[in-house]
Scaffold this active site. Structure first.
Site, short mmCIF file in Angstrom:
data_model
loop_
_atom_site.label_atom_id
_atom_site.label_comp_id
_atom_site.label_asym_id
_atom_site.label_seq_id
_atom_site.Cartn_x
_atom_site.Cartn_y
_atom_site.Cartn_z
N SER A 282 -4.77 -4.47 -5.34
CA SER A 282 -4.68 -3.11 -5.83
C SER A 282 -4.42 -2.12 -4.71
CB SER A 282 -5.99 -2.79 -6.56
OG SER A 282 -6.36 -1.44 -6.37
N LYS A 283 -3.43 -1.29 -4.95
CA LYS A 283 -3.07 -0.28 -3.96
C LYS A 283 -4.24 0.68 -3.73
CE LYS A 283 -0.01 2.78 -2.02
NZ LYS A 283 0.52 2.58 -0.70
#
Ligand code: GLU
Length: 510
Positions: A282-283
């Site tokens: 996840s960014k």
């Protein structure tokens, strides 16, 4: 006909890029068509310029689409917000056949119902309140301009299911499914509706997407059935995971490690340590996007090669593939049934392999801007440096740190002069530097070969082993243990004056 259907978030998540890659490869392998569709019906989440990021990422990755907003095609528009008028007629058809209904429930009513369900520890499910409205009442409220949504009318009994290429037969009891909104109050469709309508109208035969949609897919099958359409083949891909730290999205605080008694785990300085968990990549947790990797100097080909193998296995042992080669061998049978873990070390290894295979010219071209972050190109020979660095480059962003010592001698400890393997002691190092200074001062031709020949010829006369002489010289020239190139290369790059200055400084430390 396959499609990649990203939401314009402003970056290319690596999991999404992998989906795009598989989707593209499958179409190419089968001689089909690869379609790009932009899913921007959630206008609140709209990020300016985000569609360009998608075009650029696909282009950089080499995944050219046959149809899409920028290239056109027979079933456009390919941006959902531009298809706004497409969805309503189908929603009305579903209302007529009893598979959908108008809902006028207020936010407040829904929120209190949700809170009530949650208080009981249940997951909220819409109670079909508006399904009971009479035709007349609905007409009156619509005429009065009341705000409404359109909901899917899921049967209260029976089962809904489909066959997934990876997960096999998936089936759920209808009474576990919620009457999702199909058309929102702003008139735009939800993903739940748009994906069905668009995949059908665009003639998509194979839908590949993340498995977060697996649990909703039975509902989509009900919609296909209600509209009298054949659903596409579904390929729900297992997620890309990482082992890493985890932040609370709201507070920004990290999850901390705890032992079996719930006490914090401390490091050697007594500070609590962060927990390492297995979670989806996840960014927002700080994991890199495709753009981040490129900005750090990863090669596109290496990223693609690494990504394709993250969740897909070719037949046989081969590991290195160009995109063209993948177009010929990719198959659905090789897709993994278990989650895959993104491993930076493995990516670095792939990248280093690809860097090694670059032509010297190409390497120089890519490395030059990175070298220029640490060194003035007018003062150092980048061509020679590139030759010395290519075999040692894992990721280009590491280059400035590897060569900064040439611009400025780091402050180093005299302990570096001591090296058991090279039989270098403080005394021998001192003797070596004392001998090296006049030797290098006297060299007529300041070339690597000139330096090499003159020094190698002199060492035996000094009663030293090669290492005993060369180790301290290289330490004095660089101030660090590990360098691209040896003493001669570094001396040549630094030039006579700077080299002598550094040797004298080294001697002062001994
Ligand atoms: N817009 C969805 C997403 O980005 C795509 C899901 C799909 O491919 O159907 O997650």
């Amino acid at each position: 006909r396959t499609r990649f259907a990203p939401c314009p978030t402003g970056y290319m998540h690596l999991g999404n890029l992998r989906t795009a890659l598989y989707t593209y490869l499958y179409a190419r392998r089968k001689g089909g068509r690869f379609i790009l569709r932009i899913e921007d019906t959630d206008q609140e989440r709209e990020v300016p310029g985000a569609i360009d990021v998608i075009y650029n990422s696909l282009k950089t990755a080499g995944l050219s689409h046959d149809e899409g907003p920028d290239v056109g095609g027979p079933v456009g528009p390919y941006i959902q917000s531009q298809r706004k008028d497409t969805y309503m007629p189908y929603a009305k058809r579903l209302i007529e056949s009893g598979h959908a209904y108008y809902c006028f429930c207020t936010k407040e009513r829904l929120e209190s119902a949700r809170a009530e369900a949650e208080a009981k520890g249940e997951t909220f499910k819409y109670d079909k309140h508006c399904l009971r409205l009479s035709k007349e009442e609905i007409r009156a409220r619509l005429d009065a301009g009341e705000e409404y949504v359109i909901r899917q009318n899921i049967p209260s009994e029976g089962k809904a299911g489909f066959d997934d290429v990876i997960y096999g037969h998936v089936e759920v009891d209808c009474d576990t499914l919620d009457d999702n909104v199909l058309i929102k109050a702003d008139g735009l469709p939800t993903y739940n509706f748009a994906n069905v309508i668009d995949d059908h109208l665009m003639g998509i035969t194979h839908v590949m997407r993340g498995n977060e949609y697996l649990s909703s897919a039975p509902k989509y099958t009900l919609l296909y059935r209600a509209l009298g359409w054949e659903p596409p083949a579904y390929v729900h891909l297992t997620p890309v995971m990482v082992e890493g730290t985890q932040k609370n999205k709201k507070t920004g605080e990290y999850l901390m490690a705890a032992d079996e008694n719930g006490n914090p785990v401390l490091d050697e300085n007594g500070n609590p340590v962060k927990a390492i968990v297995k979670r989806k990549m996840s960014k927002s947790q700080g994991d890199p996007s495709f753009e981040d990797l490129l900005a750090q100097g990863y090669l596109v080909e290496a990223v693609i090669n690494y990504l394709v193998l993250l969740g897909w296995s070719p037949r046989g042992e081969r590991e290195f593939y160009t995109l063209k080669e993948l177009e010929e061998v990719f198959d659905l049978e090789g897709l993994s049934k278990s989650p895959s873990f993104f491993d930076m070390q493995k990516l670095n290894w792939f990248n280093a392999e690809y860097v090694r295979r670059l032509s010297p010219e190409k390497y120089l071209e890519i490395a030059s801007p990175w070298m220029a972050r640490a060194l003035d190109p007018a003062k150092f020979d980048f061509r020679r440096l590139a030759e010395l660095l290519q075999g040692r480059t894992e990721v280009f962003s590491q280059l400035p740190g590897m060569i900064r010592f040439l611009a400025e001698l780091p402050d180093y400890s005299p302990e570096l002069f001591v090296n058991r393997k090279q039989k270098s002691t403080p005394e021998s190092a001192k003797a070596a530097l004392e001998a090296a200074i006049p030797l290098l001062e006297g060299i007529g031709e300041w070339t690597e070969a000139g330096l090499h020949d003159r020094v190698m010829e002199a060492i035996p006369g000094l009663g030293m082993k090669n290492g005993q002489f060369l180790w301290p010289v290289r330490i004095a020239l660089s101030g660090q243990m590990s360098t691209p190139g040896g003493a001669f290369e570094i001396a040549w790059l630094l030039g006579r004056e700077e080299s002598l200055k550094r040797l004298k400084q080294g001697l002062e430390k001994l």
